[in-house]
Design an enzyme around this catalytic site. Sequence first.
Site, PDB file in Angstrom:
ATOM      1  N   HIS A 155       0.854  -1.182   0.000  1.00 18.61           N
ATOM      2  CA  HIS A 155       0.000   0.000   0.000  1.00 18.61           C
ATOM      3  C   HIS A 155       0.892   1.235   0.000  1.00 18.61           C
ATOM      4  O   HIS A 155       1.917   1.241   0.677  1.00 18.61           O
ATOM      5  CB  HIS A 155      -0.880  -0.018   1.260  1.00 18.61           C
ATOM      6  CG  HIS A 155      -1.676   1.234   1.460  1.00 18.61           C
ATOM      7  ND1 HIS A 155      -1.365   2.154   2.427  1.00 18.61           N
ATOM      8  CD2 HIS A 155      -2.760   1.706   0.809  1.00 18.61           C
ATOM      9  CE1 HIS A 155      -2.247   3.150   2.367  1.00 18.61           C
ATOM     10  NE2 HIS A 155      -3.097   2.905   1.401  1.00 18.61           N
ATOM     11  N   ASN A 156       0.508   2.272  -0.742  1.00 18.27           N
ATOM     12  CA  ASN A 156       1.321   3.494  -0.821  1.00 18.27           C
ATOM     13  C   ASN A 156       2.802   3.169  -0.967  1.00 18.27           C
ATOM     14  O   ASN A 156       3.639   3.638  -0.212  1.00 18.27           O
ATOM     15  CB  ASN A 156       1.126   4.361   0.429  1.00 18.27           C
ATOM     16  CG  ASN A 156      -0.215   5.083   0.387  1.00 18.27           C
ATOM     17  OD1 ASN A 156      -0.926   5.021  -0.621  1.00 18.27           O
ATOM     18  ND2 ASN A 156      -0.554   5.764   1.453  1.00 18.27           N
ATOM     19  N   GLU A 161       1.110   0.025  -5.456  1.00 15.78           N
ATOM     20  CA  GLU A 161       0.169   1.118  -5.587  1.00 15.78           C
ATOM     21  C   GLU A 161       0.890   2.384  -6.050  1.00 15.78           C
ATOM     22  O   GLU A 161       1.979   2.699  -5.565  1.00 15.78           O
ATOM     23  CB  GLU A 161      -0.507   1.366  -4.252  1.00 15.78           C
ATOM     24  CG  GLU A 161      -1.699   2.269  -4.414  1.00 15.78           C
ATOM     25  CD  GLU A 161      -2.314   2.661  -3.088  1.00 15.78           C
ATOM     26  OE1 GLU A 161      -1.698   2.412  -2.045  1.00 15.78           O
ATOM     27  OE2 GLU A 161      -3.395   3.240  -3.125  1.00 15.78           O
TER      28      GLU A 161
END
Length: 637
Positions: free
Chosen positions: A172-173, A202
């Site tokens: 994530h991120n 991501e």
Amino acid sequence: REEKTAQQIRQEDEFRHGKIDLDKTLKLLGRMQLGFDYIHVKYIFKKTTEQRKVRTINIEDFIAIYRTLAHRNEIQELFFSYSPNHKILTEANLLEFLKKEQFETEATEATASELIMRYEPIEEVKKLNQMTFEGFLRYMCSTDCAIFKQEHKTVYQDMSYSLCDYFISSSHNTYLISDQLIGPSHLWGYSSALLKGCRCLEIDCWDGPQNDPIVYHGHTLTSKITFASVIQVVEKYAFVASDYPIVLSLENHCSPKQQEVMADYLEKILGDKLLTTTIDETVPTELPSPEALKFKILIKNKKVGTLQDTILRRGIDTHGEVVELEEEVDQSEDEEATERKPMPKTPQPKRKTVEKKSSSPPRKKPKVKKIKLALELSDLVIYTKSEKFVSFENQRANQHCYENNSIGELKARKLVKQSANEFILHTARFIARIYPKGTRTNSSNYNPQEFWNVGCQMVALNFQTPGQQMDLQNGKFVDNGGCGYLLKPEFLRDRYSKFNPHSVIGNQNPTMLSIKLISGYQLPPSNLSRSNKADPIVQIEIHGVPEDQVKQQTCVVRNNALCPRWNETFTFTIQVPELALVRFCVEDQISLVSNEFLGQYTLPLLSMNKGYRHVPLYSKLGDRLDPASLFVYIWYY
Ligand SMILES: *[C@@H]1O[C@H](CO)[C@@H](O)[C@H](O)[C@H]1NC(C)=O
Ligand SMILES: *[C@@H]1O[C@H](CO)[C@@H](O)[C@H](O)[C@H]1NC(C)=O
Ligand SMILES: *[C@@H]1O[C@H](CO)[C@@H](O)[C@H](O)[C@H]1NC(C)=O
Ligand SMILES: CC(=O)N[C@H]1CO[C@H](CO)[C@@H](O)[C@@H]1O
């Protein structure tokens, strides 16, 4: 043997005259094929020189230091019990040990002989096909005796099932390397995730200056990097750690104009690696397999219309075409893009109140959001179209196999609690991606296990944040050669599955697991110790379905990080071994109420070898703490 070099002669001379300093001690130990930790060597060396009031040591001292370090009572006891004369193991003795203790049921005399060839350091003994304690010790400390199954270090699972039948290592991120509000964005986030086998990255894209899209956490002070540089890094590191496909999950905030620039970059930089059409140019009824998509990069984004439309448009120039999509915004949900408010003036958001709001959502009228999409980018989305998750019922009726949902952690947790089995029936057909709630601004992670328990494929974590959650992620995905794809157990793939992680008793015979924690070896010293001491304590945790979650711990051993001995046996009843991870966590007891982390190791229960094994340890940041390890006896059936 080769002739002695001048250097060796000089060293021998220094040996005889007692001129071995710490540096040389370390170098000599380094040649003995047994790992030695600098701090432990340093303090044992220091003790020797202080006792003898000298600054350098002689050969006898060196041997004594070696003995202190390499002395393993517990391994010697084992050796003695299989060596009738307490001096050597014959091939037959070793074979007996392999069969009785190590559960190596297929071992033959040839196996034993091979081990002698590989590990016995004394040539004369080796020639007689025998093994000394030195050889046995080398064998016990080798990867052949590691707790992790050697055969799970390569891709051994069937890779020809549909993509949705796998757990997929997801971050994530990915561009952030620390904080979500003020931290730096860095390309390193991408390369390091890819090198760890992560297969779903991501990318948070925004309009940049000079019509050049940029990547950062919108509305925050995180620094910015160009989209093109991210794609270049992805291209470079894509298939270093794994051959299997990568999904680039685009969190797209760009204007249609810059979306076209993105599409151009994707096509130019990724070239043949970019998947631009279905495998046989027909509309699939099922997602292809990781095997069929080897060395391909897939784009996950919103998409206009169906895959059929995209296939029909192939070869037609769609440059400049923009389409508008309407989407309901569910304001109670913790959607990443919609919930994120502009950066507050002080970087300390009032976390408490924000969290309360999202756990008891006020019912607001759904708002409709208009999204403008460049057709060029939309057409690059093939098997991984982002679709709004409405309800299981709605998805079953309307969702296509190539569409996927991202579900916020809070909503997903609610669904797990309320309708776990329905969740499983959903993930058996569609890819679901889970992402951390927006209030985790310090990039903390949720526990991924509860979402793996219902078959969620992409359980995205902040890879930059170490801790137990990332230990579970890393521990789970070392399996299957670290390729980033793990075949889900049958009961999470079956479209008529009755499985419910909350009621597992009586489903099948439980697995009985027994772990004897024998000893530790060269553990990292406590940071409170001014020498090489610690008060170690070991927690053994099982992570899995709720029924299987349990933690047991050893007693504390005082003042010993070099070779603490526990001799404690723990037993566990495990209902769903297919989902169970075992975590060994070594801590230093600094007071009755607080422990400090020293090292850990996590692995899937079913990747565990039986018998006498050593458990390697890793630091908080995921670095190997060699030679620090635990020595255990594992047994399960
Ligand atoms: C991050 O914030 C959460 C609360 O949202 C808190 O529980 C956690 O301890 C914090 N972690 C760090 C590393 O500061
Ligand atoms: C030891 O580490 C803990 C955190 O793990 C830290 O809070 C503490 O200050 C450290 N102590 C020393 C003496 O460095
Ligand atoms: C562990 O067991 C061995 C015998 O197997 C024994 O010699 C040793 O004293 C025990 N140590 C502890 C700390 O219980
Ligand atoms: C609408 C929806 O939930 N789709 C999500 C699918 O995945 C992308 C990328 O991760 C998200 O941005 C979408 O919100």
